[in-house]
Motif scaffolding. Sequence first.
Motif, mmCIF file in Angstrom:
data_model
loop_
_atom_site.group_PDB
_atom_site.id
_atom_site.type_symbol
_atom_site.label_atom_id
_atom_site.label_comp_id
_atom_site.label_asym_id
_atom_site.label_seq_id
_atom_site.Cartn_x
_atom_site.Cartn_y
_atom_site.Cartn_z
ATOM 1 N N VAL A 79 4.772 2.842 -7.777
ATOM 2 C CA VAL A 79 4.153 3.920 -7.009
ATOM 3 C C VAL A 79 2.635 3.720 -7.036
ATOM 4 O O VAL A 79 1.954 4.102 -7.982
ATOM 5 N N GLY A 80 2.125 3.040 -6.003
ATOM 6 C CA GLY A 80 0.693 2.785 -5.936
ATOM 7 C C GLY A 80 0.203 1.692 -6.852
ATOM 8 O O GLY A 80 -0.995 1.629 -7.155
ATOM 9 N N GLY A 81 1.102 0.788 -7.296
ATOM 10 C CA GLY A 81 0.695 -0.320 -8.158
ATOM 11 C C GLY A 81 -0.136 -1.344 -7.410
ATOM 12 O O GLY A 81 0.079 -1.586 -6.221
ATOM 13 N N HIS A 96 -4.238 8.574 -3.320
ATOM 14 C CA HIS A 96 -3.590 7.898 -4.441
ATOM 15 C C HIS A 96 -2.796 8.858 -5.324
ATOM 16 O O HIS A 96 -3.343 9.838 -5.860
ATOM 17 N N LEU A 97 -1.506 8.596 -5.444
ATOM 18 C CA LEU A 97 -0.582 9.376 -6.277
ATOM 19 C C LEU A 97 -0.470 10.842 -5.884
ATOM 20 O O LEU A 97 0.033 11.660 -6.662
ATOM 21 N N GLN A 98 -0.881 11.149 -4.659
ATOM 22 C CA GLN A 98 -0.810 12.533 -4.193
ATOM 23 C C GLN A 98 0.444 12.709 -3.327
ATOM 24 O O GLN A 98 0.403 12.552 -2.113
ATOM 25 N N PHE A 99 1.546 13.007 -3.976
ATOM 26 C CA PHE A 99 2.802 13.213 -3.262
ATOM 27 C C PHE A 99 3.420 14.528 -3.716
ATOM 28 O O PHE A 99 3.135 15.027 -4.806
ATOM 29 N N THR A 100 4.256 15.081 -2.874
ATOM 30 C CA THR A 100 4.929 16.335 -3.230
ATOM 31 C C THR A 100 6.202 16.045 -4.013
ATOM 32 O O THR A 100 6.740 14.931 -3.976
#
Length: 301
Positions: free
Chosen positions: A133-135, A283-287
């Motif tokens: 996840v966003g690596g 970045h890393l902003q998901f629900t």
Amino acid sequence: MAADMKILAAVFLFCFADCASVSNGPVPVVIWHGMGDSCCNPLSMGSIKRLIEKNIRDVYVRSLEIGSSIEEDTLNGFFMNVNDQINMVCQKLATDKKLQAGYNAIGFSQGGQFLRAVAQRCPTPPMLNLISVGGQHQGVFGFPHCPGDNETLCEYVRKLLNFGAYVDEIQDRLVQAEYWHDPLNEDEYRTKSVFLADINQEQSVNQTYRNNLMKLKNMVLVKFLQDTMVEPRESEWFGYYVPGQDKKLYTLFDSPLYTQDKLGLKSLNATGRLHFLTSNTDHLQFTEQWFIDNILDKFLK
């Protein structure tokens, strides 16, 4: 002889019961946090852990702690050699009885490429699905800002990177230098990088890395389309800058890593096991719902 047989039978029954307890039920999940975070922050990894447990009944979730405390875990995300972290994690996984039948792995930000290294270097216990996840799988060439309350620490890291990312002492001790990928000086990157160039088969081809990664059932790459943290964000899908400049980009499919199938990514893709997901956020902003729909329901249940 009869006594020996009874002992053997007892050992067999114990092993059977123990193995059954490991293999029955949902596949365990291992998660690894990103830079500036820790295993147990209730607003980040703690929240993810609870979300997985809520949606997958009776699942065992291990959030990796690198060190003996939350504070040490956070600092090690900046200042502990990545290879030493990988070795530590491999040992933790190998001695965790609940993981011996296999586990799913989710890495967040730099935890994504770190867990890929675990898959390549440590096939026991087996990693089944790897979700990044966003690596930053081709590294970064920029250090714009830090999450959370670590801006002072991040400013110090910026100064070290500006001083010389490929200076031996910095490569050995600064995590972000170990996946710093300078497209203006590819030769120095390939020669001096102690972590990323190795796991990306850019110093020599390690067939074991390829064989181990090919054992995955699925490899999932999540890119954040509005990412202001990762430069370039295409690194989250193995894309990067064309060597010699820092404007024009290439995709995974144009890279020697893919065309020469150095890691097995081309083969994973050909067999439907390489997946590309997006979130139209930073970045890393998901629900939670996005995570449930795209990660839990599709790959972990």
